[in-house]
Design an enzyme around this catalytic site. Structure first.
Site, mmCIF file in Angstrom:
data_model
loop_
_atom_site.group_PDB
_atom_site.id
_atom_site.type_symbol
_atom_site.label_atom_id
_atom_site.label_comp_id
_atom_site.label_asym_id
_atom_site.label_seq_id
_atom_site.Cartn_x
_atom_site.Cartn_y
_atom_site.Cartn_z
ATOM 1 N N CYS A 1 0.882 -1.165 0.000
ATOM 2 C CA CYS A 1 0.000 0.000 0.000
ATOM 3 C C CYS A 1 0.919 1.213 0.000
ATOM 4 O O CYS A 1 2.048 1.151 -0.466
ATOM 5 C CB CYS A 1 -0.939 -0.034 1.194
ATOM 6 S SG CYS A 1 -0.104 0.083 2.783
ATOM 7 N N HIS B 1 -4.355 9.923 8.088
ATOM 8 C CA HIS B 1 -4.806 8.612 7.609
ATOM 9 C C HIS B 1 -6.219 8.380 8.135
ATOM 10 O O HIS B 1 -6.414 8.041 9.300
ATOM 11 C CB HIS B 1 -3.847 7.521 8.104
ATOM 12 C CG HIS B 1 -4.019 6.206 7.409
ATOM 13 N ND1 HIS B 1 -5.118 5.396 7.586
ATOM 14 C CD2 HIS B 1 -3.219 5.568 6.510
ATOM 15 C CE1 HIS B 1 -4.980 4.304 6.843
ATOM 16 N NE2 HIS B 1 -3.835 4.387 6.177
#
Length: 734
Positions: free
Chosen positions: A487, A654
């Site tokens: 990722c 995030h």
């Protein structure tokens, strides 16, 4: 140096094969579509009720014609992408996208230069004083007529950039753009300037190409003979594609006006005439001189050589040789694939190949002299002869003249090959020594011999990538690795046997932490993880497919090492009063509930492997800038934003846990990369209802990703918080 140049040219030739591979299908569609929508053909065979105007089949055939034409009209773009894929060593999909972008960028830059210098008008029309044929429409962009050369320039250049930079590591603030993500960026910048350069350079190159084309076409039948001999002679070296492509696809092979458009290259001229066949009395033999002769030696000549080799076979080997030679001859006759036959006698009897080169070269010249004008897509087999010769009619192609010449060629090949095999005892299939297997040799056999020594040496060589080697060992060996992915910050690995994973080894690869869940292993490296993934995948291609040895004796238990070091540090470190030199305040980007970072429902974040900060569980769907600063990067899946404050603190916002798997759903980005923002400016919208239902957690880490050794994070809130209120302080100590 010679070997290096030869190797590069071989790779260039092979890279041409991907775009060339589409030509047979496109030619088939165009050939069938043109043939059976031609009113004369329909009337000749009485097919008006089935294929006449307005019928369903007629409409389908028109569509086939247009689809086939679309491929030939856009060959430069196809070559740009195809050559980039063929020349790129790794991550070819990135090279393909970059080549597509670079191709458009280059032509847009050329178009802008033409507009600035008044060579095209504001509405895209060619200025009156500009030579016709020098400017053309490229995917709707008015640009210089560069043909497939333009595509090849892009493909080769982008591949070179890709091979040079696809593992580049950028500074931490820009690390998201490192690795493969850097290739489209650098390609865009480079090809903007290439486009500007082409505006000045290409007209001179164009004049040179026209002059060379005039020299070739002006040399008449002798030029055709020389072309044919050189093309066939280059077959063993794999360089024939590099040689003939300019003649087929560019002005080197001639230019002609067809249906009001200037067309360059022999193959392009033929297919342009084919699409306009109703207005063409006879296809141009000057255009087809570069391939019409192939039908003579591929359908007739080489099968004669196959018969000669069969007749010369030893009685006990005739059955085996006959089956092999028959299949090879049929492949040659019907598809024009000559390798099984040519390579069989090339390696055992090079003199026979010399004969083949001379006879084949002469076939090109003879076809030109007889005004034979049969086109092809890939090679001169019966399928192409049927589509582009027989179906088009003898009046347009003179295809019937191939037959008598072909019969003569069949006899020539048979007589010459029979004589030379028997006279010089050449070891052709079936004529080998008794202890030698009867087989058809291919180029792969030769390449295998060359590579045998290299492979043995490579197997013994030590790895040139110790980090990837250590990662592989830490994951239990190549055989234990099922899948490799990443990722934005983590290497995500699926392993077969989790118990074989050695955390101690993985920690030595400069990882920030390791998270294990069943067969899933996440090794956290930060935004430069894409480079690590690329190198690991490359290493795994040649790594031995086995499990790694057990953890070496000299690797200590990490907990013991940490405890020991901690104790030592505690006993030796002097007591020192900490003084704060400066403090930077980070404000909450959302309304929500604040908690210490250790409460994050993810081991990586909770263990501060990605940095230090806090977690906020949003209660309202707008994300605001946590300070004055700049948007450094936005993840592809929109779930996270990299941010740099004006005070120099690199941050990661995030939103949610494992929200990368949502592929952008539930997120709306309100800013762009590189945008300057003020504290409180909206940056993102969250669909909290969707995220709550689909994400493992909406608890969101707000991090300082690179805290310095002399910095500490102090939480300033706990519980409920409003966007814009102080969240944590980054204190720099003296």
């Amino acid at each position: 140096m010679k070997d290096k140049i030869f190797g590069v040219l071989q790779r260039v030739g092979r890279s041409f094969m991907l775009p060339i591979a589409i030509l047979p299908v496109a030619g088939l569609l165009l050939g069938i579509g043109s043939s059976f929508t031609n009113e004369t053909t329909i009337a000749t065979y009485g097919l008006q009720k089935i294929l006449g105007s307005g019928t369903l089949l007629n409409s389908l055939l028109i569509i086939m014609n247009k689809v086939g034409s679309a491929v030939f009209d856009n060959l430069p773009l196809i070559f740009a992408v195809g050559v980039a894929i063929g020349m790129a060593k790794k991550e070819k999909e990135v090279a393909a996208l970059s080549a597509l972008i670079a191709y458009f960028v280059m032509n847009v830059a050329v178009s802008a230069m033409l507009l600035i210098n008044n060579e095209i008008t504001a509405d895209g029309q060619r200025a009156a004083d500009v030579l016709e044929g020098t400017i053309t429409s490229v995917c709707g962009i008015q640009s210089l007529q560069m043909g497939v050369f333009g595509g090849i320039i892009v493909g080769l250049g982008v591949a070179a950039l890709h091979n040079r930079f696809h593992k580049i590591v950028l500074p931490n603030a820009l690390s998201f753009f490192g690795g493969s993500r850097f290739i489209p960026i650098i390609s865009t910048i480079v090809y903007m300037f290439v486009g500007i350069l082409m505006y000045f350079v290409w007209p001179a190159v164009q004049n040179g190409i026209y002059a060379l084309g005039g020299l070739v076409t002006g040399s008449g039948y002798l030029g055709t003979l020389i072309f044919g001999i050189i093309k066939r002679a280059l077959i063993p070296f794999g360089l024939h594609h590099v040689f003939y492509m300019p003649f087929w696809q560019t002005a080197v092979g001639g230019t002609m006006e067809v249906a009001g458009q200037v067309v360059q290259g022999g193959q392009n001229i033929f297919f342009a005439q084919l699409a306009d066949s109703a207005n063409i009395a006879h296809f141009s033999a000057d255009a087809t001189r570069y391939f019409s002769g192939e039908f003579i030696f591929m359908i007739f000549g080489l099968p004669g050589a196959a018969l000669a080799m069969y007749r010369c076979a030893k009685p006990e080997k005739k059955k085996a040789a006959g089956g092999l030679l028959l299949s090879a001859a049929l492949a040659c006759m019907f598809t024009g694939i000559t390798e099984p036959l040519e390579f069989s006698f090339l390696f055992v009897a090079p003199a026979l190949f010399v004969v083949q080169v001379i006879l084949a070269g002469a076939a090109y010249m003879i076809a030109h002299m007889l005004n034979i004008a049969v086109g092809l897509t890939f090679s001169g087999g019966f399928l192409d002869l049927f589509l582009f010769g027989i179906l088009q009619g003898n009046a347009k192609t003179s295809w019937l003249r191939i037959i008598p010449v072909g019969i003569i060629y069949f006899i020539l090949y048979y007589v010459i090959f029979t004589f030379m095999i028997r006279k010089f005892n050449f070891k052709t299939p079936g004529h080998e020594d008794d202890d030698t297997e009867t087989k058809l040799y291919t180029k792969a056999d030769v390449n295998a011999r060359k590579e045998a020594g290299k492979t043995a040496g490579a197997a013994a060589a030590t790895s040139g990538d110790p980090v990837s080697e250590l990662i592989t060992r830490g994951l239990g060996g190549k055989k234990n690795i099922v899948d490799v992915d990443c990722c934005a910050t983590r290497l995500r690995i699926t392993v077969a046997e989790p118990e074989k994973v050695h955390d101690e080894l993985l920690k030595q690869t400069d990882s920030r932490g390791i998270v294990k869940k069943g067969q899933g292993v996440q090794v956290i490296y930060g935004p430069h993880v894409t480079v690590i993934k690329a190198k690991l995948e490359e290493y795994l291609e040649t790594a031995p497919n086995e499990f790694a040895d057990e953890t070496p004796d000299n690797v200590q238990n990490s907990a013991e090492v940490e405890d020991k070091n901690a104790g030592t540090a505690q006993s030796l470190a002097p007591v020192k009063e900490e003084k704060i030199r400066k403090t930077a305040i980070i404000y909450s980007p959302v309304d929500g509930i604040v908690a210490d970072l250790s409460n994050a429902p993810d081991e990586g974040f909770a263990g501060k492997m990605m940095g230090d900060g806090a977690v906020v569980t949003p209660t309202e769907g707008t994300v605001y800038a946590p300070a004055d600063g700049e948007v450094e990067f936005i993840f592809d899946t929109k779930h996270a934003i990299g941010f740099q404050t004006d005070s120099g603190i690199p941050m990661l916002l995030h939103m949610g846990i494992d929200t990368v798997k949502l592929e952008g759903k539930g997120f709306e980005i309100l800013v762009t990369e590189g945008q300057k923002v003020k504290k409180g400016d909206p940056m993102m919208k969250l669909d909290l209802e969707f995220l709550t239902a689909n994400a493992p957690s909406i608890t969101s880490p707000i991090l300082d990703t690179e805290p310095e050794d002399n910095q500490r994070i102090r939480l300033l809130a706990n519980g409920e918080i409003k966007a814009g209120e102080p969240l944590f302080a980054v204190e720099t100590l003296e």
